[in-house]
Design an enzyme around this catalytic site. Structure first.
Site, PDB file in Angstrom:
ATOM      1  CE1 TYR A  44      -3.595  -2.461   0.331  1.00 24.95           C
ATOM      2  CE2 TYR A  44      -4.003  -1.665   2.557  1.00 24.95           C
ATOM      3  CZ  TYR A  44      -4.356  -2.459   1.493  1.00 24.95           C
ATOM      4  OH  TYR A  44      -5.480  -3.251   1.581  1.00 24.95           O
ATOM      5  CB  CYS A  75      -2.224  -1.177   7.749  1.00 20.93           C
ATOM      6  SG  CYS A  75      -1.351  -0.532   6.315  1.00 20.93           S
ATOM      7  CB  CYS A 181       5.632   0.161   8.435  1.00 22.51           C
ATOM      8  SG  CYS A 181       5.145  -1.216   7.353  1.00 22.51           S
ATOM      9  CB  THR A 182       1.989  -3.395  11.251  1.00 20.89           C
ATOM     10  OG1 THR A 182       1.485  -3.424   9.907  1.00 20.89           O
ATOM     11  CG2 THR A 182       1.150  -2.460  12.084  1.00 20.89           C
ATOM     12  CG  HIS A 183       4.864  -5.408   6.640  1.00 22.82           C
ATOM     13  ND1 HIS A 183       3.682  -4.751   6.439  1.00 22.82           N
ATOM     14  CD2 HIS A 183       4.791  -6.552   5.928  1.00 22.82           C
ATOM     15  CE1 HIS A 183       2.914  -5.465   5.621  1.00 22.82           C
ATOM     16  NE2 HIS A 183       3.572  -6.567   5.298  1.00 22.82           N
TER      17      HIS A 183
HETATM   18  N1  DGL Z   1       2.042  -2.648   7.171  1.00 19.56           N
HETATM   19  C1  DGL Z   1       1.743  -1.407   6.562  1.00 19.56           C
HETATM   20  C2  DGL Z   1       1.895  -0.239   7.531  1.00 19.56           C
HETATM   21  O1  DGL Z   1       1.779  -0.395   8.727  1.00 19.56           O
HETATM   22  C3  DGL Z   1       2.209  -1.023   5.207  1.00 19.56           C
HETATM   23  C4  DGL Z   1       2.985  -1.837   4.298  1.00 19.56           C
HETATM   24  C5  DGL Z   1       2.682  -1.496   2.853  1.00 19.56           C
HETATM   25  O2  DGL Z   1       1.707  -2.046   2.364  1.00 19.56           O
HETATM   26  O3  DGL Z   1       3.421  -0.714   2.249  1.00 19.56           O
HETATM   27  O4  DGL Z   1       2.121   0.880   7.113  1.00 19.56           O
END
Ligand code: DGL
Length: 251
Positions: A44, A75, A181-183
């Site tokens: 995203y 997210c 970012c949660t990732h």
């Molecule tokens: N995990 C998502 C966040 O917390 C975004 C990762 C992405 O889709 O770029 O921003």
């Protein structure tokens, strides 16, 4: 049917929100969670706001068919792009998250704060407002491509990425790093090893879990008798579901 027993819908562009989900399960072990990873549309963070809103609408439509009693946007990017729109359109509570800059600002001792997040998160008005309030000494550090390495379970690639990223800063003068970012929360141990001991690391997961609990309680929606359950769904494939389950089991 008693709404308290209905599931809570949680989503992210992929697997990142599972780091948030784990905190929510710790906080609310009796709830039924349905986690949706929109892997087919990830990332995203390099899309436009309109594109992200379009993706999010489809995810939410799907989750609403499951009679969810509340929605968690796990997210930061989707929050910045779509939380306000969703709050206008939905009648259920919407819990959203933002980069944990406030707790990082409390750790600052005159040095800088690095805010790692997607390019879209860092560009948005919502983030500008946060910077105005808590951003003294804070530096925007966009990390395009990093979530993809987490999605690919590519530890070596992530380590190279992070080494290069941090080489651009004088880390001795960095008081805090925000995992916006949660990732990136899945890379916390790796990031910890690359930073000096005095540098704090913050993320929004525990705060989001506590907020979910507060909102459910306020709306009379807490499930106090359920047995707790998690279901995974994705717009991606079997491989993505497998990784979701693996991450769920990891520490
Ligand atoms: N995990 C998502 C966040 O917390 C975004 C990762 C992405 O889709 O770029 O921003």
């Amino acid at each position: 049917m008693n709404q308290k027993c209905n599931p809570i819908g949680v989503f992210d562009s992929g697997i990142g929100g599972i780091s948030t989900l784990k905190e929510m399960i710790r906080e609310l072990p009796r709830e039924h969670f349905i986690y949706y990873g929109d892997t087919a549309n990830a990332p995203y963070g390099t899309k436009s706001t309109e594109e992200v809103i379009g993706c999010v609408r489809k995810v939410v439509e799907h989750l609403q068919e499951k009679q969810i009693k509340a929605l968690v946007i796990a997210c930061n990017t989707a929050t910045g792009a779509a939380a306000a729109v969703l709050r206008k359109e939905l009648t259920i509570p919407v819990i959203a998250m933002e980069p944990a800059l406030k707790p990082a600002s409390e750790k600052r001792e005159g040095g800088s704060i690095l805010v790692m997040a997607t390019p879209l998160t860092l560009q948005m008005e919502k983030f500008n407002l946060l910077m105005k309030k808590y951003g003294e000494g804070a530096v925007r550090v966009p990390c395009p491509g990093l979530m993809e390495l987490v999605e690919a379970d590519d530890g070596e690639g992530a380590l190279e990425y992070l080494k290069h990223l941090f080489s651009q800063f004088d880390l001795d003068k960095v008081d805090a790093v925000v995992l916006g970012c949660t990732h990136y929360v899945f890379l916390r141990d790796m990031i910890r090893d690359l930073l000096p001991d005095h540098t704090a690391i913050t993320d929004g997961n525990a705060g989001t879990a506590r907020q979910l609990k507060r909102v459910l309680a306020r709306n009379g929606l807490l499930n106090e008798t359920g047995e707790g359950k998690v279901e995974f769904e994705t717009s991606g494939g079997e491989k993505d579901l497998k990784l979701m389950r693996k991450l769920m089991q990891s520490e």
